[in-house]
Design an enzyme around this catalytic site. Structure first.
Site, PDB file in Angstrom:
ATOM      1  N   GLY A  25      46.666  26.540  27.008  1.00 47.62           N
ATOM      2  CA  GLY A  25      45.972  27.803  26.719  1.00 47.62           C
ATOM      3  C   GLY A  25      45.423  27.806  25.295  1.00 47.62           C
ATOM      4  N   GLY A  26      45.085  26.625  24.790  1.00 51.03           N
ATOM      5  CA  GLY A  26      44.661  26.501  23.388  1.00 51.03           C
ATOM      6  C   GLY A  26      43.200  26.834  23.130  1.00 51.03           C
ATOM      7  N   THR A  28      41.758  29.831  23.729  1.00 52.24           N
ATOM      8  CA  THR A  28      41.515  31.271  23.476  1.00 52.24           C
ATOM      9  C   THR A  28      42.688  31.875  22.699  1.00 52.24           C
ATOM     10  N   ASP A  76      45.367  22.736  35.167  1.00 49.55           N
ATOM     11  CA  ASP A  76      46.048  23.926  35.670  1.00 49.55           C
ATOM     12  C   ASP A  76      47.546  23.638  35.559  1.00 49.55           C
ATOM     13  N   PHE A 108      49.228  40.996  33.989  1.00 44.65           N
ATOM     14  CA  PHE A 108      48.490  42.264  34.067  1.00 44.65           C
ATOM     15  C   PHE A 108      49.491  43.368  34.359  1.00 44.65           C
ATOM     16  N   SER A 116      51.331  42.341  45.666  1.00 41.12           N
ATOM     17  CA  SER A 116      51.579  41.499  46.842  1.00 41.12           C
ATOM     18  C   SER A 116      52.453  40.333  46.381  1.00 41.12           C
ATOM     19  N   TYR A 158      60.188  41.017  25.558  1.00 38.36           N
ATOM     20  CA  TYR A 158      60.786  41.480  26.824  1.00 38.36           C
ATOM     21  C   TYR A 158      61.380  40.331  27.646  1.00 38.36           C
ATOM     22  N   GLY A 200      55.358  40.147  18.964  1.00 36.90           N
ATOM     23  CA  GLY A 200      55.065  41.536  19.326  1.00 36.90           C
ATOM     24  C   GLY A 200      53.577  41.630  19.582  1.00 36.90           C
ATOM     25  N   PRO A 201      52.977  42.805  19.427  1.00 44.34           N
ATOM     26  CA  PRO A 201      51.536  42.918  19.712  1.00 44.34           C
ATOM     27  C   PRO A 201      50.639  42.217  18.686  1.00 44.34           C
TER      28      PRO A 201
HETATM   29  C1  HXC Z   1      47.698  44.540  41.461  1.00 40.19           C
HETATM   30  C2  HXC Z   1      46.508  42.572  41.374  1.00 40.19           C
HETATM   31  C3  HXC Z   1      45.844  42.992  40.205  1.00 40.19           C
HETATM   32  C4  HXC Z   1      46.180  44.291  39.679  1.00 40.19           C
HETATM   33  C5  HXC Z   1      45.115  41.014  40.682  1.00 40.19           C
HETATM   34  N1  HXC Z   1      46.003  41.347  41.635  1.00 40.19           N
HETATM   35  N2  HXC Z   1      44.999  42.007  39.804  1.00 40.19           N
HETATM   36  N3  HXC Z   1      47.417  43.314  42.013  1.00 40.19           N
HETATM   37  N4  HXC Z   1      47.117  45.015  40.348  1.00 40.19           N
HETATM   38  N5  HXC Z   1      45.633  44.755  38.570  1.00 40.19           N
HETATM   39  C6  HXC Z   1      46.397  40.554  42.772  1.00 40.19           C
HETATM   40  C7  HXC Z   1      45.233  40.212  43.690  1.00 40.19           C
HETATM   41  O1  HXC Z   1      44.989  41.246  44.622  1.00 40.19           O
HETATM   42  C8  HXC Z   1      45.759  38.945  44.359  1.00 40.19           C
HETATM   43  O2  HXC Z   1      46.691  39.211  45.366  1.00 40.19           O
HETATM   44  C9  HXC Z   1      46.540  38.260  43.245  1.00 40.19           C
HETATM   45  O3  HXC Z   1      46.870  39.290  42.306  1.00 40.19           O
HETATM   46  C10 HXC Z   1      45.724  37.207  42.527  1.00 40.19           C
HETATM   47  O4  HXC Z   1      44.485  37.756  42.240  1.00 40.19           O
HETATM   48  P1  HXC Z   1      43.213  36.859  41.965  1.00 40.19           P
HETATM   49  O5  HXC Z   1      42.010  37.732  42.111  1.00 40.19           O
HETATM   50  O6  HXC Z   1      43.313  35.587  42.718  1.00 40.19           O
HETATM   51  O7  HXC Z   1      43.448  36.512  40.513  1.00 40.19           O
HETATM   52  P2  HXC Z   1      42.759  37.127  39.276  1.00 40.19           P
HETATM   53  O8  HXC Z   1      42.878  38.602  39.231  1.00 40.19           O
HETATM   54  O9  HXC Z   1      41.404  36.523  39.152  1.00 40.19           O
HETATM   55  O10 HXC Z   1      43.671  36.456  38.195  1.00 40.19           O
HETATM   56  C11 HXC Z   1      44.858  37.021  37.787  1.00 40.19           C
HETATM   57  C12 HXC Z   1      45.282  36.167  36.624  1.00 40.19           C
HETATM   58  C13 HXC Z   1      44.098  36.241  35.600  1.00 40.19           C
HETATM   59  C14 HXC Z   1      45.561  34.782  37.114  1.00 40.19           C
HETATM   60  C15 HXC Z   1      46.545  36.674  35.973  1.00 40.19           C
HETATM   61  O11 HXC Z   1      44.072  37.514  34.971  1.00 40.19           O
HETATM   62  C16 HXC Z   1      44.171  35.158  34.594  1.00 40.19           C
HETATM   63  O12 HXC Z   1      43.709  34.070  34.814  1.00 40.19           O
HETATM   64  N6  HXC Z   1      44.782  35.425  33.428  1.00 40.19           N
HETATM   65  C17 HXC Z   1      44.952  34.426  32.369  1.00 40.19           C
HETATM   66  C18 HXC Z   1      44.953  35.038  31.018  1.00 40.19           C
HETATM   67  C19 HXC Z   1      45.901  36.193  30.815  1.00 40.19           C
HETATM   68  O13 HXC Z   1      46.355  36.828  31.778  1.00 40.19           O
HETATM   69  N7  HXC Z   1      46.189  36.475  29.546  1.00 40.19           N
HETATM   70  C20 HXC Z   1      47.056  37.553  29.161  1.00 40.19           C
HETATM   71  C21 HXC Z   1      48.338  37.000  28.671  1.00 40.19           C
HETATM   72  S1  HXC Z   1      49.016  38.288  27.767  1.00 40.19           S
HETATM   73  P3  HXC Z   1      46.268  39.253  46.943  1.00 40.19           P
HETATM   74  O14 HXC Z   1      47.564  39.389  47.677  1.00 40.19           O
HETATM   75  O15 HXC Z   1      45.384  40.471  47.079  1.00 40.19           O
HETATM   76  O16 HXC Z   1      45.559  37.979  47.233  1.00 40.19           O
HETATM   77  C22 HXC Z   1      50.668  38.232  27.702  1.00 40.19           C
HETATM   78  C23 HXC Z   1      51.187  39.171  26.616  1.00 40.19           C
HETATM   79  C24 HXC Z   1      52.529  39.727  26.824  1.00 40.19           C
HETATM   80  O17 HXC Z   1      51.305  37.546  28.407  1.00 40.19           O
HETATM   81  C25 HXC Z   1      52.958  40.774  25.794  1.00 40.19           C
HETATM   82  C26 HXC Z   1      51.900  41.611  25.129  1.00 40.19           C
HETATM   83  C27 HXC Z   1      52.361  42.597  24.107  1.00 40.19           C
HETATM   84  P1  NAP Z   2      44.984  34.607  26.323  1.00 40.47           P
HETATM   85  O1  NAP Z   2      43.953  34.420  25.276  1.00 40.47           O
HETATM   86  O2  NAP Z   2      44.582  35.257  27.594  1.00 40.47           O
HETATM   87  O3  NAP Z   2      45.640  33.202  26.609  1.00 40.47           O
HETATM   88  C1  NAP Z   2      46.122  32.764  27.816  1.00 40.47           C
HETATM   89  C2  NAP Z   2      45.671  31.336  28.017  1.00 40.47           C
HETATM   90  O4  NAP Z   2      46.347  30.764  29.135  1.00 40.47           O
HETATM   91  C3  NAP Z   2      44.179  31.192  28.272  1.00 40.47           C
HETATM   92  O5  NAP Z   2      43.638  30.289  27.327  1.00 40.47           O
HETATM   93  C4  NAP Z   2      44.078  30.620  29.675  1.00 40.47           C
HETATM   94  O6  NAP Z   2      43.005  29.687  29.766  1.00 40.47           O
HETATM   95  C5  NAP Z   2      45.435  29.924  29.815  1.00 40.47           C
HETATM   96  N1  NAP Z   2      45.844  29.788  31.210  1.00 40.47           N
HETATM   97  C6  NAP Z   2      46.010  30.772  32.128  1.00 40.47           C
HETATM   98  N2  NAP Z   2      46.366  30.264  33.303  1.00 40.47           N
HETATM   99  C7  NAP Z   2      46.451  28.913  33.141  1.00 40.47           C
HETATM  100  C8  NAP Z   2      46.778  27.829  33.994  1.00 40.47           C
HETATM  101  N3  NAP Z   2      47.102  28.014  35.285  1.00 40.47           N
HETATM  102  N4  NAP Z   2      46.765  26.577  33.479  1.00 40.47           N
HETATM  103  C9  NAP Z   2      46.429  26.369  32.186  1.00 40.47           C
HETATM  104  N5  NAP Z   2      46.127  27.348  31.338  1.00 40.47           N
HETATM  105  C10 NAP Z   2      46.134  28.618  31.798  1.00 40.47           C
HETATM  106  O7  NAP Z   2      46.199  35.495  25.768  1.00 40.47           O
HETATM  107  P2  NAP Z   2      47.024  35.486  24.390  1.00 40.47           P
HETATM  108  O8  NAP Z   2      47.246  36.896  24.037  1.00 40.47           O
HETATM  109  O9  NAP Z   2      46.417  34.570  23.409  1.00 40.47           O
HETATM  110  O10 NAP Z   2      48.427  34.892  24.872  1.00 40.47           O
HETATM  111  C11 NAP Z   2      48.920  33.645  24.429  1.00 40.47           C
HETATM  112  C12 NAP Z   2      50.421  33.594  24.602  1.00 40.47           C
HETATM  113  O11 NAP Z   2      51.059  34.569  23.762  1.00 40.47           O
HETATM  114  C13 NAP Z   2      50.918  33.882  26.012  1.00 40.47           C
HETATM  115  O12 NAP Z   2      52.018  33.065  26.310  1.00 40.47           O
HETATM  116  C14 NAP Z   2      51.352  35.326  25.925  1.00 40.47           C
HETATM  117  O13 NAP Z   2      52.298  35.668  26.896  1.00 40.47           O
HETATM  118  C15 NAP Z   2      51.938  35.337  24.526  1.00 40.47           C
HETATM  119  N6  NAP Z   2      52.055  36.663  23.944  1.00 40.47           N
HETATM  120  C16 NAP Z   2      50.935  37.321  23.539  1.00 40.47           C
HETATM  121  C17 NAP Z   2      51.092  38.557  22.934  1.00 40.47           C
HETATM  122  C18 NAP Z   2      49.912  39.316  22.420  1.00 40.47           C
HETATM  123  O14 NAP Z   2      50.094  40.426  21.907  1.00 40.47           O
HETATM  124  N7  NAP Z   2      48.705  38.786  22.494  1.00 40.47           N
HETATM  125  C19 NAP Z   2      52.359  39.125  22.794  1.00 40.47           C
HETATM  126  C20 NAP Z   2      53.469  38.426  23.242  1.00 40.47           C
HETATM  127  C21 NAP Z   2      53.303  37.186  23.802  1.00 40.47           C
HETATM  128  P3  NAP Z   2      42.167  29.401  31.119  1.00 40.47           P
HETATM  129  O15 NAP Z   2      41.745  30.727  31.649  1.00 40.47           O
HETATM  130  O16 NAP Z   2      41.052  28.517  30.636  1.00 40.47           O
HETATM  131  O17 NAP Z   2      43.084  28.676  32.033  1.00 40.47           O
END
Ligand code: HXC
Ligand code: NAP
Length: 302
Positions: A25-26, A28, A76, A108, A116, A158, A200-201
């Site tokens: 995930g490097g 972004t 992946d 999310f 699901s 968490y 944290g955030p």
């Molecule tokens: C309920 C949902 C949903 C939602 C998707 N789904 N969004 N269900 N509420 N809001 C369901 C879909 O219906 C589907 O199930 C399944 O999830 C997969 O959906 P897809 O459409 O295939 O996936 P998609 O929505 O495109 O991708 C979800 C994801 C995507 C893989 C998580 O958002 C992603 O690639 N994220 C990577 C980056 C990321 O999330 N970064 C944030 C990290 S932050 P069904 O059954 O309908 O097929 C973090 C911080 C923590 O971790 C702490 C912060 C303070």
């Molecule tokens: P982000 O920019 O959305 O980073 C997530 C990264 O994961 C993306 O670069 C994405 O790239 C990669 N990724 C997702 N699915 C993948 C897969 N199947 N294989 C390989 N790579 C995948 O979010 P971020 O906020 O910088 O988060 C980085 C880390 O910090 C995460 O572990 C998160 O839980 C942690 N964190 C963040 C916060 C915060 O406040 N931001 C707080 C606590 C912890 P691709 O889409 O190209 O795959």
């Protein structure tokens, strides 16, 4: 970078020179920030995730700033064969690998009963399965080569408190923390260290779009939840990560370092809500407590 002292690069020049570091995930957010700083400190960095175009752009941007090579690798992490290929590509390019940062994540917000089983799977597959896939692949490589290695896992606070509305992420991060502590002991004999950071955030596009969509960002302003009344700067996290993957932290193993301005403890302490009491009310409150004590003493004397 900005003028705040805590947002300045911390380690000395060349602190990571000669190290080969993989950041999942490097391309972004926080992963990109860490990768850029590792590269600035002299490391050869590989960034791995699904979107090759994003990775290529990030690699070119970092290289142009630091002058050090950055390798983008499509991978992946939830697919073990992909992870093995990614590790091989890094070793083919740089000759070896020293550090793995498990940073990739998916998340999310949702009431759990609305998810699901596929939605639950998709998060666990990225965060927990992706994390152990990479750990296993890199660990086996280091053990087979009889060479040391370092793993840094990016979790969250968490991971130990749990959290409503992000349950697949919470169970996955808890698993990653257990993996960190378990293997820190089991693999120490091979010279492999594992640590974690619990941020944290720290505002990023990826996290904020999925965790605070629309006007939730104003409604649930994270700054108000943090005792230090601010969110994190990416360089602060990069500083901590660089230290934990460097040889300066050689005696730190199995630790999770929280960097959250006191956020999680704010929610934990039973009387922390008294923060809401204005300063001028404390004279009155103190008097009330003292009066109650006096009354109790008098009763005891009788
Ligand atoms: C309920 C949902 C949903 C939602 C998707 N789904 N969004 N269900 N509420 N809001 C369901 C879909 O219906 C589907 O199930 C399944 O999830 C997969 O959906 P897809 O459409 O295939 O996936 P998609 O929505 O495109 O991708 C979800 C994801 C995507 C893989 C998580 O958002 C992603 O690639 N994220 C990577 C980056 C990321 O999330 N970064 C944030 C990290 S932050 P069904 O059954 O309908 O097929 C973090 C911080 C923590 O971790 C702490 C912060 C303070
Ligand atoms: P982000 O920019 O959305 O980073 C997530 C990264 O994961 C993306 O670069 C994405 O790239 C990669 N990724 C997702 N699915 C993948 C897969 N199947 N294989 C390989 N790579 C995948 O979010 P971020 O906020 O910088 O988060 C980085 C880390 O910090 C995460 O572990 C998160 O839980 C942690 N964190 C963040 C916060 C915060 O406040 N931001 C707080 C606590 C912890 P691709 O889409 O190209 O795959």
């Amino acid at each position: 970078m900005n003028g705040k002292p805590f947002a300045q690069p911390m380690l000395k020049d060349g602190a990571l020179k000669g190290k080969v570091i993989v950041v999942t995930g490097g391309g972004t957010g926080l992963g990109k920030g860490m990768s850029a700083y590792f590269s600035e400190l002299g490391a050869k960095v590989a960034i791995a995730s699904r979107k090759i175009e994003v990775l290529e752009n990030a690699a070119a941007e970092i290289e142009s700033k630091t002058g050090n090579e950055v390798l983008p690798v499509q991978c992946d992490v939830s697919n073990y064969a992909d992870v093995e290929k990614m590790r091989e590509a890094v070793v083919n390019k740089f000759g070896t690998v020293d550090v793995l940062v498990n940073n990739a994540a998916g998340n999310f917000i949702s009431p759990t009963e609305r998810l699901s089983n596929r939605a639950f799977d998709i998060i666990v597959n990225i965060v927990l399965k992706g994390g152990y896939n990479c750990t296993l692949s890199f660990g086996k490589y280091w053990i087979g080569k009889k060479q040391p290695g370092t793993i840094l896992n990016i979790v969250t606070t968490y991971a130990w408190t749990g959290s409503a509305y992000v349950v697949p992420s919470a169970v996955s991060k808890a698993g990653m923390l257990a993996l960190t502590r378990s293997l820190a002991v089991e693999w120490a004999k091979y010279g492999i260290r594992l640590n974690a950071i619990a941020p944290g955030p720290f505002p990023t596009k990826g996290a904020w779009e999925r965790l605070l969509p629309g006007d939730l960002v104003e409604k649930f302003d994270f700054r108000k939840k943090v005792p230090l009344r601010r969110v994190g700067e990416h360089q602060e996290l990069a500083n901590l990560a660089a230290y934990l993957v460097s040889d300066f932290s050689a005696y730190i193993n199995g630790e999770v370092v929280t960097i959250d301005g006191g956020e999680w403890l704010q929610g934990a302490g039973q009387f922390n809500m008294l923060e809401a009491i204005p300063q001028e009310m404390w004279d009155q409150i103190e008097q009330a407590v003292r009066n109650a004590n006096k009354k109790n003493h008098k009763k005891e004397e009788k």
